[in-house]
Design an enzyme around this catalytic site. Structure first.
Site, PDB file in Angstrom:
ATOM      1  N   GLU A  41     -43.448 -17.091  32.320  1.00  0.00           N
ATOM      2  CA  GLU A  41     -42.887 -16.688  30.880  1.00  0.00           C
ATOM      3  C   GLU A  41     -44.113 -16.331  30.057  1.00  0.00           C
ATOM      4  O   GLU A  41     -45.282 -16.965  30.045  1.00  0.00           O
ATOM      5  CB  GLU A  41     -42.461 -18.319  30.284  1.00  0.00           C
ATOM      6  CG  GLU A  41     -41.679 -17.954  29.068  1.00  0.00           C
ATOM      7  CD  GLU A  41     -40.910 -19.277  28.434  1.00  0.00           C
ATOM      8  OE1 GLU A  41     -40.207 -18.954  27.639  1.00  0.00           O
ATOM      9  OE2 GLU A  41     -41.285 -20.235  28.851  1.00  0.00           O
TER      10      GLU A  41
ATOM     11  N   CYS B  69     -37.548 -20.575  27.005  1.00  0.00           N
ATOM     12  CA  CYS B  69     -36.690 -20.205  25.809  1.00  0.00           C
ATOM     13  C   CYS B  69     -37.243 -18.816  25.457  1.00  0.00           C
ATOM     14  O   CYS B  69     -36.133 -18.428  24.425  1.00  0.00           O
ATOM     15  CB  CYS B  69     -37.447 -21.350  24.722  1.00  0.00           C
ATOM     16  SG  CYS B  69     -37.101 -22.831  25.302  1.00  0.00           S
TER      17      CYS B  69
ATOM     18  N   ASN C 239     -30.737 -20.630  29.643  1.00  0.00           N
ATOM     19  CA  ASN C 239     -31.731 -21.702  29.862  1.00  0.00           C
ATOM     20  C   ASN C 239     -31.486 -22.675  28.860  1.00  0.00           C
ATOM     21  O   ASN C 239     -31.465 -22.511  27.812  1.00  0.00           O
ATOM     22  CB  ASN C 239     -33.042 -20.751  29.498  1.00  0.00           C
ATOM     23  CG  ASN C 239     -34.222 -21.795  29.420  1.00  0.00           C
ATOM     24  OD1 ASN C 239     -34.748 -22.070  30.662  1.00  0.00           O
ATOM     25  ND2 ASN C 239     -34.516 -22.147  28.154  1.00  0.00           N
ATOM     26  N   GLU C 240     -31.711 -23.863  29.413  1.00  0.00           N
ATOM     27  CA  GLU C 240     -31.707 -25.413  28.538  1.00  0.00           C
ATOM     28  C   GLU C 240     -30.493 -25.192  27.588  1.00  0.00           C
ATOM     29  O   GLU C 240     -30.518 -25.440  26.468  1.00  0.00           O
ATOM     30  CB  GLU C 240     -32.650 -25.267  27.816  1.00  0.00           C
ATOM     31  CG  GLU C 240     -33.934 -25.887  28.492  1.00  0.00           C
ATOM     32  CD  GLU C 240     -35.357 -26.152  27.986  1.00  0.00           C
ATOM     33  OE1 GLU C 240     -35.294 -26.011  26.601  1.00  0.00           O
ATOM     34  OE2 GLU C 240     -36.132 -26.560  28.801  1.00  0.00           O
TER      35      GLU C 240
END
Length: 800
Positions: free
Chosen positions: A44, A230, A351-352
Site C-alpha cells: 500500500e 484504506c 476494505n475494512e
C-alpha cells in the site's frame, strides 16, 4: 560462541540435561495440507512506500499536479523572466498542469530545482535516465549538484512547438548522498515543461528500486495483496482508488491525493503490480472499492442503484488480467506490453467495510462477477475489529451467504497474539476460508523490536497449523521511508539509498522460506494447565446499578456472603461511588468501568451468585472473576455495547479480548436479575435467571513454547518451528513416534538479549537469523534460547 553452544546443545546426549518439556512428533498423524500461498505481502502507498519508495522516480511532483503545483520545487528567477503554471494546452486531460517559462534577454535566467525526498542519492558513473515533455524553443542545462559541487551537467535542446518527449542520461562523476536536481535556462526562451523525470539506475525494469524488490524476493511471498488498504476506499468516493487511472503511458495517468495525506503519481499502477507479482511468482490479490469510502473516517456510500459503475470496474479488471487479446481490456493489457494473461484467481471487494450497506453492495458484486467469472474467488471484507459484535455479525452473514474467503485485519498487543495463537483451532471447517490481509503486533511505542516479532511468530504457528482455514496472511504495512511515515510499525525501512529489515521481516522470511506441504501432529508436555484464579467483583459501565445477596462458594463451603443488610464493607472499590443503602449495594456514578472487588487472589474453582438491577444508564452490569489486579481479570459484560450484547471478556495487562463470541442480550431497567457464574479449571459457565448464556473453556492462555511441525515432500525434511518468547531458556527433549534416521539438521535461529532490541541503518543485522548444520539422533535434546524463534529442518530422505 553462540553458534558453537547451540551445536553442542543439539548434539549432546539426552542424559546430560534436566528436561523442562518433552516435544512428541507423530510422523504418521498428518494434519491439513498447507496453503502454498500462506505467507504473502501487502503493498500500500503509505509512509511513501511507493512514491518516494518502491517507484524508481526520484523527482517529487514531476507533473505539477498537486494542490500546490509547486510542491517539491524551488524556483529561482533572475532578471526579465517568468515561470508560471498553466493548463491551457496540456499533454492530456488527466495531466493538465505544466510549467511555462519565458526569458526575455541573455542576462536573465530561470532555475527549477527539486530535491525529491530529502535529496537524491547518487552513485558514481551510474546512468540516471532523465526525461521531460516539452514544447517551444530553448536550451536546458540539466544539473545534478550539491553545495556548489556539480556531479553531472548535460545540455538538452528543445526544438518543437508541439509536445514531445526528450530523454538523455546523466553520469555523476562522484558519489553524493543528498544531491539536488536542477534545470537551468539562461538564454531567451519560450518553453513549456511537464513530466520532469529522473529514474534511478538501480531499477528493476526502470520501474522499481532494485534493493526494495530484492527484499521482497527474499521473502518468497506466496501472494501479493494490493493496492490497499484504506487507500482503496479513499476519504470520499471521489478520492477512491480507481485502477483504470493507473494503467497506460505514465503521462496520461492521473496524479491523485491519497488518503494518507500525500500524492500518488501512479507511476506504479495495476499493470506494474501484476508484473511484480509475476516476477515474485506470487498470486495477485487486488482489492477494488465496493462503492464505499473509508467507513472508519465516516463513509460515503454510492447509491445501490448507481453501483453498476463500480461493479463494471471489477469486471473490466478481471478481463484486463485474464482476458484474451481479442477482448477490450485484454487488448489494452497487450498494448501495455503483456500479451499473456496474468492468471488472476482472487479479488477483494472492499476494505475494512461492514454492516448492511456493505453486505447489500457485496451481494451485487458477488452475483454479477460469479455469473461471468465463476472461478474467481471473491474476498469479503471484515470490519477493522477482529472481535466483538460487529465482527461476529460479519462472520455470521458470511457463513449464510456463500462467502468463500473473509479478510480479517488484526493489530493487537503482544499479550493478545500470545494468548490467541490457537484462535483458528475453533473456526468452522465448513465455513469461509480466512485471509489475514493485515496484521502486526503493536508493542509499547509501536516499535519494530524483537518482542513484536516473537508475538507474531507465536501467532503464525497457529496460522500454519490451521492452514485448512487460514489460506493467506500478510504483515502490514510493508514499507516505511524514514522521515515520511504515517504509521508504525512496518516490515521494511529505507531511505534514499539504504534499506534494512526489521526483526519481524526476518521472522516472516524464516516462516515463508521454510514452508512444508502438510502438518504433522506435535504436542508439548507438560503444558501448563489453565486454572482461573483470583478475586470476584461487581461493576458497571455508564450505568447506575444495585446488587444484592452476593454469595461466593467453592462448591463445598461458602467463601463469602453479604446481603448488604449491615453497613459493613466486604469489598474494595476501584472507581465508582459505592455505598450500602436500604439493604443493597449501589453504584451511583454513570462513568465507565466502575468496579468493586470481593475475596482473595488465590481463589479457584468457585461460583458467584448475585442479584443485580439496572437503575439508569445506557448499558447493563458487569461481574468480575479471576481478578489478579486492575489490568488482569475476567468479566461477564451483561448488556454491553449500548445494552445489546452479552460477552465474557478477558483482560491481559489491560488489553481486553472476547472469549468465544458474543450473544445478543438486553437488560431492562428496574428489573432484578439472578446471576450465577461457575468456574472449574479453565471452564466458565454463565447463567442469567437460571438460563445458561455462556459455556466457555478459556484456551486463551500463554504457552511455555509455541510450535508447529510440517513435512516437505520434495526435500524429505521434517520442519519444526518453535517460538520461545520468554526470558528463560527452555530445555526440550524431542522425540518421534518411531525410529527414523536424521541425516542432517539445518537449524535457523533468530534471537537477542532483550525484547527491546531492534535493527537500524547502523546495525541492520543486530537481530538477524543465523544457521548451522548438525547430526542429531532420535530422541535428542535441544535448548531453545530465551527470546528466540527456531526452525529445525530435519532431513529423513534416504535418497539424499
Amino acid at each position: 560462541m553462540r553458534r558453537l553452544f547451540c551445536f553442542f546443545a543439539i548434539a549432546v546426549s539426552i542424559f546430560v540435561f534436566s528436561v523442562d518439556y518433552e516435544l512428541f512428533i507423530d510422523l504418521d498423524r498428518k494434519g491439513p495440507q498447507i496453503s502454498p500461498a500462506l505467507y504473502g505481502i501487502f503493498i500500500e502507498d503509505i509512509n511513501h512506500g511507493i512514491d518516494g519508495g518502491l517507484y524508481s522516480e526520484l523527482v517529487r511532483n514531476r507533473s505539477f499536479e498537486h494542490t500546490n503545483p509547486l510542491e517539491g520545487w524551488l524556483i529561482n528567477i533572475e532578471g526579465q523572466a517568468n515561470a508560471v503554471i498553466e493548463s491551457v494546452d496540456p499533454i492530456g486531460e488527466q495531466n493538465k498542469n505544466y510549467m511555462k517559462i519565458s526569458i526575455r534577454d541573455e542576462k536573465s535566467k530561470v532555475i527549477l530545482s527539486n530535491a525529491g525526498y530529502d535529496g537524491f542519492s547518487l552513485e558514481k558513473n551510474k546512468n540516471y535516465l532523465f526525461s521531460v515533455f516539452a514544447k517551444g524553443r530553448s536550451k536546458l542545462n540539466i544539473i545534478l549538484h550539491n553545495a556548489g559541487i556539480i556531479y553531472a551537467n548535460v545540455c538538452l535542446e528543445i526544438d518543437s512547438n508541439n509536445w514531445r518527449k526528450y530523454e538523455l542520461e546523466l553520469f555523476p562523476a562522484e558519489k553524493c548522498e543528498n544531491a539536488v536536481f536542477s534545470i537551468e535556462i539562461n538564454e531567451p526562451s519560450d518553453v513549456s515543461l511537464d513530466m520532469i523525470s529522473l529514474i534511478s539506475p538501480n531499477s528493476w525494469n526502470k520501474i522499481m528500486r532494485n534493493d526494495l524488490v530484492e527484499m521482497l524476493q527474499n521473502l518468497q511471498p506466496g501472494f501479493m495483496r494490493f493496492p490497499g488498504g484504506c487507500l482503496v476506499e479513499g476519504y470520499n468516493l471521489e478520492n477512491a482508488y480507481r485502477w483504470k487511472d493507473t494503467i497506460g503511458p505514465v503521462e496520461y495517468r492521473k496524479t491523485k491525493a491519497n488518503l494518507w495525506g500525500y500524492y500518488q503519481s501512479y507511476g506504479i499502477g495495476f499493470h506494474e503490480y501484476f508484473l511484480l507479482c509475476e516476477h515474485l511468482s506470487s498470486e495477485p490479490v487486488p482489492v477494488v472499492n465496493a462503492g464505499i469510502s473509508c467507513q472508519v473516517r465516516g463513509a460515503q456510500f454510492c447509491p445501490v442503484d448507481q453501483i453498476d459503475e463500480w461493479v463494471q470496474d471489477a469486471l473490466d479488471l478481471i478481463e484486463y488480467a485474464n482476458g484474451s487479446t481479442s477482448t477490450v481490456w485484454g487488448n489494452k493489457r497487450m498494448i501495455n506490453g503483456h500479451e499473456k494473461p496474468f492468471n488472476l484467481k482472487y479479488l477483494g471487494i472492499g476494505n475494512e467495510n461492514w454492516g448492511e450497506e456493505y453486505q447489500n453492495r457485496f451481494k451485487i458484486f458477488q452475483q454479477v462477477i460469479k455469473e461471468k467469472y465463476p472461478d474467481i474467488k471473491l474476498i469479503f471484507s471484515c470490519p477493522p475489529e477482529y472481535e466483538g459484535p460487529i465482527f461476529d455479525e460479519a462472520i455470521t452473514w458470511a457463513k449464510s451467504n456463500g462467502i468463500q474467503i473473509i479478510d480479517e485485519h488484526i493489530y493487537a498487543p503482544f499479550e493478545w497474539f500470545l494468548a490467541n495463537a490457537d484462535r483458528y483451532d475453533s473456526y468452522d471447517r465448513n465455513g469461509p476460508k480466512v485471509m489475514i490481509g493485515e496484521y502486526a503486533c503493536h508493542v509499547s511505542g509501536r516499535r519494530n523490536n524483537l518482542q513484536a516479532a516473537l508475538a507474531e511468530a507465536a501467532f503464525m504457528t497457529g496460522l500454519e497449523r490451521n492452514s485448512d482455514v487460514v489460506v493467506m496472511a500478510s504483515y502490514a504495512p510493508l514499507f516505511n521511508r524514514v522521515g515520511w511515515s504515517q504509521w508504525t510499525p512496518d516490515l521494511i525501512w529505507f531511505d534514499a539509498s539504504r534499506v534494512y529489515g526489521t526483526p519481524s521481516y526476518y521472522v516472516q522470511k524464516m516462516f515463508s522460506t521454510n514452508l512444508g506441504d502438510v502438518i504433522i501432529y506435535s504436542i508439548l508436555s507438560p503444558e501448563d494447565q489453565p486454572i482461573i484464579s483470583g478475586m470476584a467483583g461487581l461493576g458497571s459501565w455508564k450505568t447506575q446499578v444495585e446488587f444484592d445477596h452476593i454469595k461466593i462458594s467453592n462448591f463445598e463451603k461458602i467463601l463469602l456472603y453479604d446481603d448488604f443488610a449491615k453497613n459493613e464493607k466486604t469489598w474494595q472499590s476501584y472507581r465508582g461511588i459505592w455505598k450500602i443503602d436500604n439493604g443493597v449495594l449501589k453504584q451511583t456514578s454513570l462513568g465507565e468501568d466502575r468496579r468493586a472487588y470481593f475475596g482473595e487472589k488465590n481463589w479457584t474453582d468457585y461460583a458467584i451468585e448475585v442479584r443485580a438491577r439496572k437503575i439508569s444508564g445506557t448499558e447493563g452490569f458487569l461481574v468480575f472473576f479471576g481478578v489478579k489486579d486492575d489490568q488482569n481479570y475476567y468479566c461477564w459484560n451483561i448488556g454491553g455495547w449500548n445494552n445489546s450484547i452479552s460477552a465474557v471478556q478477558k483482560s491481559i495487562n489491560g488489553e481486553k479480548m472476547i472469549l468465544a463470541g458474543t450473544k445478543p442480550l438486553k437488560i431492562d431497567t428496574n428489573k432484578w436479575y439472578d446471576i450465577r457464574i461457575e468456574l472449574n479449571g479453565e471452564n466458565i459457565k454463565c447463567y442469567l435467571n437460571r438460563q445458561l448464556i455462556h459455556d466457555i473453556n478459556d484456551f486463551y492462555q500463554y504457552k511455555p513454547l509455541y510450535q508447529v511441525c510440517s513435512y516437505d515432500y520434495e526435500s524429505g525434511d521434517i520442519i519444526l518451528k518453535v517460538v520461545n518468547p520468554w526470558p528463560n531458556d527452555k530445555t526440550v527433549k524431542i522425540e518421534f513416534n518411531r525410529k527414523i534416521n536424521l541425516h542432517h539438521t539445518r537449524t535457523i535461529t533468530i534471537t537477542s538479549n532483550s525484547y527491546a532490541d531492534e535493527n537500524s541503518f547502523i546495525t541492520p543485522e543486530n537481530v538477524f537469523p543465523y544457521a548451522f548444520i548438525s547430526e542429531p539422533e532420535n530422541p535428542f535434546i535441544y535448548i531453545f534460547k530465551k527470546y528466540s524463534v527456531t526452525i529445525l529442518r530435519m532431513n529423513v530422505n534416504d535418497n539424499q
